[in-house]
Scaffold this motif. Sequence first.
Motif, PDB file in Angstrom:
ATOM      1  N   LEU A 141       3.750  18.172   1.209  1.00  0.00           N
ATOM      2  CA  LEU A 141       4.676  17.535   2.157  1.00  0.00           C
ATOM      3  C   LEU A 141       6.091  18.053   1.945  1.00  0.00           C
ATOM      4  CD1 LEU A 141       3.465  13.835   2.317  1.00  0.00           C
ATOM      5  CD2 LEU A 141       3.012  15.696   3.889  1.00  0.00           C
ATOM      6  N   LEU A 171      -5.809  15.837   0.449  1.00  0.00           N
ATOM      7  CA  LEU A 171      -6.013  14.446   0.877  1.00  0.00           C
ATOM      8  C   LEU A 171      -7.443  13.999   0.592  1.00  0.00           C
ATOM      9  CD1 LEU A 171      -4.165  14.289   4.300  1.00  0.00           C
ATOM     10  CD2 LEU A 171      -3.728  12.823   2.352  1.00  0.00           C
ATOM     11  N   PHE A 196      -8.032  13.221  -2.951  1.00  0.00           N
ATOM     12  CA  PHE A 196      -7.104  12.214  -3.462  1.00  0.00           C
ATOM     13  C   PHE A 196      -6.149  12.774  -4.513  1.00  0.00           C
ATOM     14  CE2 PHE A 196     -10.855   9.823  -2.088  1.00  0.00           C
ATOM     15  CZ  PHE A 196     -10.275   9.066  -1.121  1.00  0.00           C
ATOM     16  N   ILE A 246       6.298  21.519   3.473  1.00  0.00           N
ATOM     17  CA  ILE A 246       6.373  21.474   4.937  1.00  0.00           C
ATOM     18  C   ILE A 246       7.786  21.064   5.358  1.00  0.00           C
ATOM     19  CG2 ILE A 246       5.551  20.275   6.996  1.00  0.00           C
ATOM     20  CD1 ILE A 246       2.835  20.070   5.699  1.00  0.00           C
ATOM     21  N   LEU A 248      -0.288   9.167   6.715  1.00  0.00           N
ATOM     22  CA  LEU A 248       0.281   8.233   5.740  1.00  0.00           C
ATOM     23  C   LEU A 248       0.012   6.785   6.160  1.00  0.00           C
ATOM     24  CD1 LEU A 248       3.673   9.917   4.828  1.00  0.00           C
ATOM     25  CD2 LEU A 248       1.549   9.900   3.528  1.00  0.00           C
ATOM     26  N   LEU A 262      -3.377  20.752   2.850  1.00  0.00           N
ATOM     27  CA  LEU A 262      -3.079  19.320   2.916  1.00  0.00           C
ATOM     28  C   LEU A 262      -4.369  18.521   3.065  1.00  0.00           C
ATOM     29  CD1 LEU A 262      -0.911  17.091   3.123  1.00  0.00           C
ATOM     30  CD2 LEU A 262      -0.918  17.444   5.574  1.00  0.00           C
ATOM     31  N   LYS A 264      -3.501   5.709   5.574  1.00  0.00           N
ATOM     32  CA  LYS A 264      -3.719   5.354   4.176  1.00  0.00           C
ATOM     33  C   LYS A 264      -3.133   3.982   3.875  1.00  0.00           C
ATOM     34  CE  LYS A 264      -5.526   9.314   3.313  1.00  0.00           C
ATOM     35  NZ  LYS A 264      -6.947   9.480   3.077  1.00  0.00           N
ATOM     36  N   ALA A 265      -2.008   3.642   4.526  1.00  0.00           N
ATOM     37  CA  ALA A 265      -1.313   2.399   4.199  1.00  0.00           C
ATOM     38  C   ALA A 265      -1.940   1.186   4.873  1.00  0.00           C
ATOM     39  CB  ALA A 265       0.157   2.504   4.579  1.00  0.00           C
ATOM     40  N   ILE A 281       1.433  13.804  10.385  1.00  0.00           N
ATOM     41  CA  ILE A 281       1.620  13.512   8.963  1.00  0.00           C
ATOM     42  C   ILE A 281       1.960  12.038   8.779  1.00  0.00           C
ATOM     43  CG2 ILE A 281       3.062  14.035   6.972  1.00  0.00           C
ATOM     44  CD1 ILE A 281       3.036  16.906   7.890  1.00  0.00           C
ATOM     45  N   PHE A 322       9.172  14.660  10.012  1.00  0.00           N
ATOM     46  CA  PHE A 322       7.797  15.125   9.895  1.00  0.00           C
ATOM     47  C   PHE A 322       7.084  15.129  11.225  1.00  0.00           C
ATOM     48  CE2 PHE A 322       7.895  14.219   5.265  1.00  0.00           C
ATOM     49  CZ  PHE A 322       7.540  15.487   4.876  1.00  0.00           C
ATOM     50  N   TRP A 380      -2.933  13.133  -4.977  1.00  0.00           N
ATOM     51  CA  TRP A 380      -1.713  12.700  -4.303  1.00  0.00           C
ATOM     52  C   TRP A 380      -0.493  13.472  -4.743  1.00  0.00           C
ATOM     53  CZ3 TRP A 380      -2.168  10.355  -0.012  1.00  0.00           C
ATOM     54  CH2 TRP A 380      -3.318   9.609   0.228  1.00  0.00           C
ATOM     55  N   GLN A 429       0.824  -1.209   0.000  1.00  0.00           N
ATOM     56  CA  GLN A 429       0.000   0.000   0.000  1.00  0.00           C
ATOM     57  C   GLN A 429       0.863   1.266   0.000  1.00  0.00           C
ATOM     58  OE1 GLN A 429      -3.158   0.310  -0.355  1.00  0.00           O
ATOM     59  NE2 GLN A 429      -3.822  -1.815  -0.151  1.00  0.00           N
ATOM     60  N   LEU A 430       1.950   1.218   0.811  1.00  0.00           N
ATOM     61  CA  LEU A 430       2.840   2.386   0.870  1.00  0.00           C
ATOM     62  C   LEU A 430       3.482   2.638  -0.486  1.00  0.00           C
ATOM     63  CD1 LEU A 430       4.791   2.389   4.247  1.00  0.00           C
ATOM     64  CD2 LEU A 430       3.266   4.128   3.350  1.00  0.00           C
ATOM     65  N   LEU A 432       1.069   4.191  -2.684  1.00  0.00           N
ATOM     66  CA  LEU A 432       0.896   5.593  -2.309  1.00  0.00           C
ATOM     67  C   LEU A 432       1.981   6.455  -2.944  1.00  0.00           C
ATOM     68  CD1 LEU A 432      -1.138   6.810  -0.305  1.00  0.00           C
ATOM     69  CD2 LEU A 432       0.655   6.796   1.390  1.00  0.00           C
ATOM     70  N   MET A 475       2.035   9.510  -5.803  1.00  0.00           N
ATOM     71  CA  MET A 475       2.520  10.848  -5.486  1.00  0.00           C
ATOM     72  C   MET A 475       3.483  11.366  -6.560  1.00  0.00           C
ATOM     73  SD  MET A 475       3.275  10.947  -1.489  1.00  0.00           S
ATOM     74  CE  MET A 475       2.002  10.962  -0.262  1.00  0.00           C
TER      75      MET A 475
END
Lengths: 265, 262
Positions: free
Chosen positions: A243, A231, A234, A246, B127, A227, B130-131, B123, B119, A236, A49-50, A53, A57
């Motif tokens: 991000l 989010l 969606f 920041i 993340l 942000l 979401k994961a 944040i 971070f 990304w 999933q990461l 993601l 992005m």
Amino acid sequence: MTDTMTWERFTPGQRLARFTVYLCVVSLLVFSLSTVEIIPEFLYDAPYQLQDLFTRMWPIDFASYTQENIHEALIETLNIASLGTVLALFLAVPVALLSANNITKSPVLNWCGKFILVSSRTVNSLVWAILFVAIFGPGALAGTFAIGFRSIGFCGKLLAEALEEVDQGPIEALRAAGAPTVSILLKGYWPQVAPAFWGLALFRWDINVRESSVIGLVGAGGIGVALDTALNLFRWQQVALILLCIFSIVIVAEVVVTKIRQSII
Amino acid sequence: MTSDAQRKSPFKASIKTRLGWLVLACYVFYALNALDFTWVRFINGLGNGADFLGEMIPPNFERWKLLVGNLIETIEIAVIASAFGIGFSLPIGMCAARNLMPDWVTWPARTVIAVCRSFHPVIFAILFVKAVGFGPLAGILTLIFLSIGFIGKLFAEAIEEISLKPVEAIRAAGAPFMSVIVFAVLPQVFNRFIGFATYQFDANLRNSTMVGIVGAGGIGGTLFAAFQRFDYDFLAAILMSIIALIMLSELLSVKIKAIFND
């Protein structure tokens, strides 16, 4: 044959106390692990999933920096952080005076001061932000107050510690000369705690830049609002840009603080 | 007799200091304008604040079962995250100590620590939500990252400050690497490590009340829901129990530190 005395580092009582602590920690951990609701499939799935993601992005959407007012949001974040720090210092000074036991002699008042400091630190800045959004409505005003109130505990505690450590010589001299309390504070205490005060102000500003970048998630202004929007939609690639922004201001703030600290201390 | 030194005021502010205060005042004025603060809004806010407090008092403990359940979940998140976070940060911190390890080991370890600190926890929480989806797992992972960033750094610094004499003595006696760590390094940093660990548990407990706001488990979710449904009396109850919980844990950590420091 010989009467041997074995040296032991701890008394049985100490060992018992330590063993009890270890036992409590382990049993608490076992209890937590067995009762917390974790779905193992989600954990196995996490790396995939990461990865997903991060692929979404990429590439970073640099175009929206000017289009979606992210620049303004960044400036707003910095303003919230700075103004929040000023507010916090302004509010922390009386509380610190109240809780320093060499200035306020009454233990009851000391405890009141300490209670304010602990409550301020206990309530997270996001929670403070929620409270102030309820009071002032969404926007930077709520954010500034949230940052300010969250920082009172930190600034007040360190300032009170600095006040308690001052050298009593000049203060006694001023008192012997018949100076009023305000003069004693300004001429006796202030010069001695000023370096600590500016040090902690800088340090807190650095922390507040980080904190003010997320309070927008609950509607309290700054880049967190952008942000949150990105989010929820969606977007990304825009999330990635925010991000990155920041991250950059946090790094810049840290560098600035280090430079200023070197030049004033 | 009447020298210049006597006439000059001993407490005269320097021009630099005055200029500094002036710049600060100008900045505050500019920022107040930039953020669109008006006196009217502030006064209105005070009125709203009074209403808000009025609705918060008295706190409503009717749904105490939900409250206690959430508090337990919060504590569980903090406990698991602290255990794993501290566990992981031990080897990472040790690898990051420049006096024990060669450069090619310290650099990656330092990078991991820096990433974990880069971070804000919220944040990371977003993340991870979401994961791995909503729920305590995301909160636990967030706080593990946070703990590695904090403890790893402090632990590496503590190791860098140790005396190297016992290390050399044990090495000279031909001890293997693990024995050097266990008998020469750890005893020197153990007390400080207990201090860091209890501090980090406190910090994790505070933060585990917050990660729920973005859906990562614990009492934060209930708090945010109560806020959105205008259940301000329940909100007050939640806030009071959070403050009570954290004060309790502070007392406890003072006790634990006292046990290990004597």
